[in-house]
Design a protein around this motif. Structure first.
Motif, mmCIF file in Angstrom:
data_model
loop_
_atom_site.group_PDB
_atom_site.id
_atom_site.type_symbol
_atom_site.label_atom_id
_atom_site.label_comp_id
_atom_site.label_asym_id
_atom_site.label_seq_id
_atom_site.Cartn_x
_atom_site.Cartn_y
_atom_site.Cartn_z
ATOM 1 N N ASP A 207 0.848 -1.200 0.000
ATOM 2 C CA ASP A 207 0.000 0.000 0.000
ATOM 3 C C ASP A 207 0.879 1.243 0.000
ATOM 4 O OD1 ASP A 207 -2.322 -1.499 0.159
ATOM 5 O OD2 ASP A 207 -2.652 -1.123 2.297
ATOM 6 N N HIS A 208 0.384 2.301 -0.608
ATOM 7 C CA HIS A 208 1.054 3.598 -0.534
ATOM 8 C C HIS A 208 0.319 4.462 0.482
ATOM 9 C CE1 HIS A 208 2.852 2.314 -4.340
ATOM 10 N NE2 HIS A 208 3.842 3.082 -3.952
ATOM 11 N N VAL A 209 1.094 5.220 1.259
ATOM 12 C CA VAL A 209 0.512 6.054 2.306
ATOM 13 C C VAL A 209 1.135 7.449 2.291
ATOM 14 C CG1 VAL A 209 -0.110 4.143 3.828
ATOM 15 C CG2 VAL A 209 2.138 5.205 4.050
ATOM 16 N N VAL A 210 0.336 8.413 2.754
ATOM 17 C CA VAL A 210 0.802 9.781 2.996
ATOM 18 C C VAL A 210 0.963 9.905 4.505
ATOM 19 C CG1 VAL A 210 0.250 12.230 2.772
ATOM 20 C CG2 VAL A 210 -0.519 10.620 1.020
ATOM 21 N N HIS A 211 2.053 10.507 4.945
ATOM 22 C CA HIS A 211 2.315 10.660 6.374
ATOM 23 C C HIS A 211 3.268 11.841 6.569
ATOM 24 C CE1 HIS A 211 6.387 8.896 6.096
ATOM 25 N NE2 HIS A 211 5.859 8.226 5.103
ATOM 26 N N VAL A 212 3.700 12.100 7.792
ATOM 27 C CA VAL A 212 4.549 13.268 8.061
ATOM 28 C C VAL A 212 5.940 12.916 8.572
ATOM 29 C CG1 VAL A 212 2.627 14.859 8.406
ATOM 30 C CG2 VAL A 212 3.581 13.610 10.363
ATOM 31 N N LEU A 213 6.381 11.677 8.367
ATOM 32 C CA LEU A 213 7.739 11.318 8.775
ATOM 33 C C LEU A 213 8.659 11.250 7.560
ATOM 34 C CD1 LEU A 213 7.230 8.748 11.676
ATOM 35 C CD2 LEU A 213 7.799 11.178 11.788
ATOM 36 N N GLY A 214 8.682 12.344 6.825
ATOM 37 C CA GLY A 214 9.586 12.472 5.698
ATOM 38 C C GLY A 214 10.978 12.856 6.172
ATOM 39 N N TRP A 215 11.804 13.286 5.267
ATOM 40 C CA TRP A 215 13.199 13.674 5.524
ATOM 41 C C TRP A 215 14.011 12.470 6.005
ATOM 42 C CZ3 TRP A 215 15.512 18.688 5.064
ATOM 43 C CH2 TRP A 215 14.638 19.659 4.562
ATOM 44 N N ARG A 216 13.611 11.280 5.608
ATOM 45 C CA ARG A 216 14.328 10.037 5.908
ATOM 46 C C ARG A 216 13.948 9.008 4.851
ATOM 47 N NH1 ARG A 216 11.943 10.159 11.522
ATOM 48 N NH2 ARG A 216 11.420 12.206 10.760
ATOM 49 N N ASP A 217 14.751 7.981 4.690
ATOM 50 C CA ASP A 217 14.412 6.996 3.665
ATOM 51 C C ASP A 217 13.420 5.943 4.146
ATOM 52 O OD1 ASP A 217 16.316 5.631 5.207
ATOM 53 O OD2 ASP A 217 17.696 5.293 3.542
ATOM 54 N N HIS A 218 13.408 5.628 5.438
ATOM 55 C CA HIS A 218 12.441 4.688 6.013
ATOM 56 C C HIS A 218 11.883 5.283 7.299
ATOM 57 C CE1 HIS A 218 14.948 2.001 3.543
ATOM 58 N NE2 HIS A 218 13.829 1.335 3.372
ATOM 59 N N ALA A 219 10.654 4.887 7.630
ATOM 60 C CA ALA A 219 10.030 5.381 8.858
ATOM 61 C C ALA A 219 9.123 4.315 9.450
ATOM 62 C CB ALA A 219 9.217 6.636 8.574
ATOM 63 N N VAL A 220 9.054 4.274 10.769
ATOM 64 C CA VAL A 220 8.068 3.476 11.490
ATOM 65 C C VAL A 220 7.083 4.475 12.077
ATOM 66 C CG1 VAL A 220 7.644 1.965 13.462
ATOM 67 C CG2 VAL A 220 9.622 1.567 11.980
ATOM 68 N N LEU A 221 5.802 4.299 11.763
ATOM 69 C CA LEU A 221 4.802 5.263 12.202
ATOM 70 C C LEU A 221 3.524 4.572 12.612
ATOM 71 C CD1 LEU A 221 2.761 6.355 9.320
ATOM 72 C CD2 LEU A 221 5.143 5.988 8.725
ATOM 73 N N ASP A 222 2.751 5.270 13.418
ATOM 74 C CA ASP A 222 1.434 4.776 13.811
ATOM 75 C C ASP A 222 0.514 4.807 12.599
ATOM 76 O OD1 ASP A 222 2.239 4.428 16.452
ATOM 77 O OD2 ASP A 222 1.541 6.417 17.057
ATOM 78 N N ALA A 223 -0.207 3.731 12.383
ATOM 79 C CA ALA A 223 -1.132 3.657 11.245
ATOM 80 C C ALA A 223 -2.179 4.761 11.307
ATOM 81 C CB ALA A 223 -1.794 2.284 11.205
ATOM 82 N N ALA A 224 -2.553 5.189 12.510
ATOM 83 C CA ALA A 224 -3.547 6.252 12.659
ATOM 84 C C ALA A 224 -3.055 7.570 12.062
ATOM 85 C CB ALA A 224 -3.899 6.445 14.129
ATOM 86 N N ALA A 225 -1.748 7.710 11.879
ATOM 87 C CA ALA A 225 -1.173 8.940 11.332
ATOM 88 C C ALA A 225 -0.928 8.830 9.829
ATOM 89 C CB ALA A 225 0.131 9.266 12.053
ATOM 90 N N ALA A 226 -1.439 7.782 9.191
ATOM 91 C CA ALA A 226 -1.233 7.568 7.760
ATOM 92 C C ALA A 226 -2.564 7.550 7.027
ATOM 93 C CB ALA A 226 -0.497 6.251 7.531
ATOM 94 N N GLN A 227 -2.515 7.995 5.779
ATOM 95 C CA GLN A 227 -3.685 7.921 4.904
ATOM 96 C C GLN A 227 -3.264 7.207 3.634
ATOM 97 O OE1 GLN A 227 -4.619 12.068 4.321
ATOM 98 N NE2 GLN A 227 -6.079 12.062 5.982
ATOM 99 N N LYS A 228 -4.133 6.349 3.119
ATOM 100 C CA LYS A 228 -3.813 5.656 1.873
ATOM 101 C C LYS A 228 -3.747 6.648 0.719
ATOM 102 C CE LYS A 228 -5.287 0.977 2.773
ATOM 103 N NZ LYS A 228 -6.088 -0.154 2.321
#
Length: 154
Positions: A96-117
């Motif tokens: 799946d592709h998601v939009v989130h706010v943990l950019g400025w890095r190549d990989h991120a671990v984030l809460d699913a609640a903070a992501a949108q498809k």
């Protein structure tokens, strides 16, 4: 991707100096950081598109603002679109592709609640950081609410 081959580190940009004027490369440092395994309700994402938005320049300053400044020693953040590598959340699956706010890095671990498809069949993925993202919504509201643009009549 098997759990054995999931990344355990990420490269992340850090603010190294608060630029007094135009930012220069020496104001930033690319550092390797530990990447935890995703816990319950979390996603591991590989970022494919990062956004550099105007508000980010203000976060490089330590002046009072509507948003907290970037902290030294911590990865910077900002809007991103990425692909899910591993998911511990019902709504998301690897690929799946998601939009989130943990950019400025190549990989991120984030809460699913903070992501949108993000649907790559609806629009190019980069559009979710522009016309379909916060900049596009800001422009739309500005035109409709403040500029009071109306349909032309003959």
């Amino acid at each position: 991707m098997s759990e054995q081959s999931l990344p355990t580190t990420a490269r992340a940009w850090h603010l190294q100096a608060r630029p007094p004027g135009r930012p220069v490369p020496s104001d930033f440092a690319l550092r390797e950081v530990a990447l935890p395994a995703p816990g319950p309700g979390q996603l591991l994402v590989t970022n494919e598109y990062l956004s550099v938005d105007p508000y980010m320049r203000g976060r490089m300053s330590d002046k009072k603002s509507y948003i907290e400044p970037y902290e030294f020693g911590k990865p910077m953040d900002g809007p991103a679109v990425g692909r899910v590598l591993a998911s511990n959340a019902e709504r998301f699956a690897p690929g799946d592709h998601v939009v989130h706010v943990l950019g400025w890095r190549d990989h991120a671990v984030l809460d699913a609640a903070a992501a949108q498809k993000a649907d790559p069949d609806l629009a190019p993925l980069s559009a979710y950081l522009g016309v379909l993202g916060v900049p596009g919504l800001t422009a739309y509201v500005g035109l409709k609410r403040f500029a009071e643009i109306e349909e032309a009549t003959r």
